[in-house]
Structures are given as C-alpha cells and as structure tokens.
Design an enzyme around this catalytic site. Structure first.
Site, PDB file in Angstrom:
ATOM      1  N   ASP A   1       0.869  -1.169   0.000  1.00 39.00           N
ATOM      2  CA  ASP A   1       0.000   0.000   0.000  1.00 39.00           C
ATOM      3  C   ASP A   1       0.911   1.225   0.000  1.00 39.00           C
ATOM      4  OD1 ASP A   1      -2.388   1.585   0.356  1.00 39.00           O
ATOM      5  OD2 ASP A   1      -1.855   1.737   2.478  1.00 39.00           O
TER       6      ASP A   1
ATOM      7  N   ASP B   1      -0.041   5.065   0.969  1.00 35.72           N
ATOM      8  CA  ASP B   1      -0.192   6.115   1.982  1.00 35.72           C
ATOM      9  C   ASP B   1      -0.051   5.562   3.393  1.00 35.72           C
ATOM     10  OD1 ASP B   1      -0.737   7.553  -0.257  1.00 35.72           O
ATOM     11  OD2 ASP B   1      -2.874   7.800   0.142  1.00 35.72           O
TER      12      ASP B   1
END
Length: 277
Positions: free
Chosen positions: A18, A20
């Site tokens: 991922d 952020d």
C-alpha cells in the site's frame, strides 16, 4: 529479516505495498492539493479543506464509509480536468513533495525485496497520475491504482472505471499472480489500513505497517507481524544504500491522482455534518 535470495527454479514472488502511511508518511493525493490549487484545478477553500483532511487522515485514517464518500465525490470533482495538466503538475512537484516523506524503513524493505529477486508492486487507492510516478521514484516494478475514464478531448469524463480499494486490491493481486506467475503463498504484503485485510490475507507473508486500531486488532488476532515506520528520509540521502535503479512502472491500472480535493471535501463535509448533529 527477509529470507535469502529467491531460488529461481521456484515460481516468482512479489512484495505488494500500500502507499499512503505505508511507504510515505502522508496521503499521496492530499499532499498535492497546493500544487493543484496553483495549477487552477481547485480553489483556496478546497486547499484549506484538504489540509484539514490531511490532519484527520494522519490522526486516524479513513474508514470504509469515508472512503465510499470519497469515491462518489471524485467523479464530480475531476470532471473536465485535463489529464496532461494533472500529469505535468505532479511531475513538476513530485520530488519536492514526495521525496521528503518516504519512510526510510519502507525504502529499505523495497531494496531488500529487489535484492532477494522479488518484484515490488505498489497497490494504492489513489490515482495513477500520482501513484505511477511515485512508483517510478521508488523503483517499483508495477503499479495498481484507481482509474477514471478519459474522453476524446483528453479530459476526465467524471466516470470511475476502476476503484482500487478493499477486495478489488486482492483481485488485482490474484490477476497479477496469474499473469506473472507469482506464488502468492511465498509473496509479501504491507498496509496500514483494515480496509486492506483482503490484500494482506491473499499472501503468505502479510505485514501491518503503522496500523490503524482495527488493523492492529486484526493483526494481533491473526499473529501478523506489526511494523513501525517513523523515519521519513529523502531518497537521494540514502541512494548509495538504495542500489536498485528506478525502473519504469508497468501500470496495471491508469487513472487520476487528483483526488486530493475529493478526500478533503468528503472528510470535511462528514465532520461538519457530524458536528452539526
């Protein structure tokens, strides 16, 4: 510690990240809000709202309902935006905005996975006009991101074609595994959000990074490793260590990265409604 270099007689493997609060310390889309304002894509009020949204995001992240409202607002917000202009804004400000907020620990992991012979794939709900260049900056091999329809005039139509969120991230990983020959039981995944549990549980080596409360509970229950990333560092300050040169990302989904104002508007509006109630 990661395992030794892959045995190349075995099926290929990958590490799925991922973006952020996992690889970078902030929201990738919200970080560009000032640049979008200077480029005339959003107004001053939206900049202030995205600043507030960034605070909310850093304090606790976005839950499922907030992410759904973000998706609904996105199509209306970006309708008519010129795709090339968005790409140019991101390219001009990428190093100043993103380079300083990359976690040193994440950059080290990316290096270790590449050294072990694994592909590195960024899997993000943000749009590819933001995610793809960040992936290239990091040396990622592939990028999966939200995409929106682009009209014949080169502008966003306002329709969402693919939303890289929740179960769809896991579906994208399985599709990549089928096309690239990854053995998912030997693959790795990293995320900070409980919404990415489907992605994490699709691989043999899931890891929670700076997890939100719900993901921390889930990780403890499942005995998944929990990692603490807290040292943002400019890549150029550690490039001698990050020896893998950047490679062009092979984009699995191409779309806008201009959801900054969307997130801000959604979170701000939801908080205002909650306060008013």
């Amino acid at each position: 510690m990661l395992r030794d270099v892959e045995n190349h007689s075995l099926p290929r493997t990958a590490a799925f990240f991922d973006l952020d609060k996992t690889v970078i310390a902030k929201s990738s889309t919200l970080t560009f809000s000032k640049s979008f304002y200077q480029g005339g894509l959003i107004n001053r009020r939206a900049v202030l709202r995205t600043a507030y949204a960034q605070f909310v995001f850093l304090a606790g992240g976005a839950d499922h309902d907030q992410m759904e409202r973000m998706r609904k607002y996105l199509s209306a917000l970006c309708r008519g935006w010129n795709v090339q202009q968005v790409k140019e804004i991101v390219a001009e400000t990428l190093h100043d905005l993103i380079d300083p907020i990359i976690y040193d620990e994440a950059a080290t992991l990316i290096e270790q996975h590449h050294t072990a012979g694994r592909d590195v794939v960024i899997v993000s709900t943000s749009g590819a006009e933001v995610v793809e260049p960040i992936g290239e900056l990091l040396g990622a091999d592939r990028v999966v991101a939200t995409r929106m329809v682009v009209g014949d005039d080169g502008c966003f139509t306002g329709e969402v074609e693919y939303y890289a969120y929740g179960p769809t991230k896991a579906e994208a990983i399985r599709e990549l595994a089928a096309s690239e020959g990854y053995d998912l039981a030997r693959c790795y995944a990293y995320s900070d959000s409980v919404t990415d549990v489907p992605m994490l549980e699709s691989v043999g080596h899931p890891h929670a990074v700076n997890p939100d409360r719900a993901l921390r509970r889930e990780s403890l229950a499942r005995e998944w490793p929990i990692l603490d990333f807290h040292r943002p560092v400019r890549l150029k300050q550690r490039l001698p260590a990050l020896s893998v040169p950047p490679r062009p990302a092979l984009v699995a989904a191409a779309a806008i990265g201009a959801a900054a104002a969307t997130a801000g508007l959604v979170w701000y509006a939801s908080r205002r409604r909650a306060t008013a109630a």
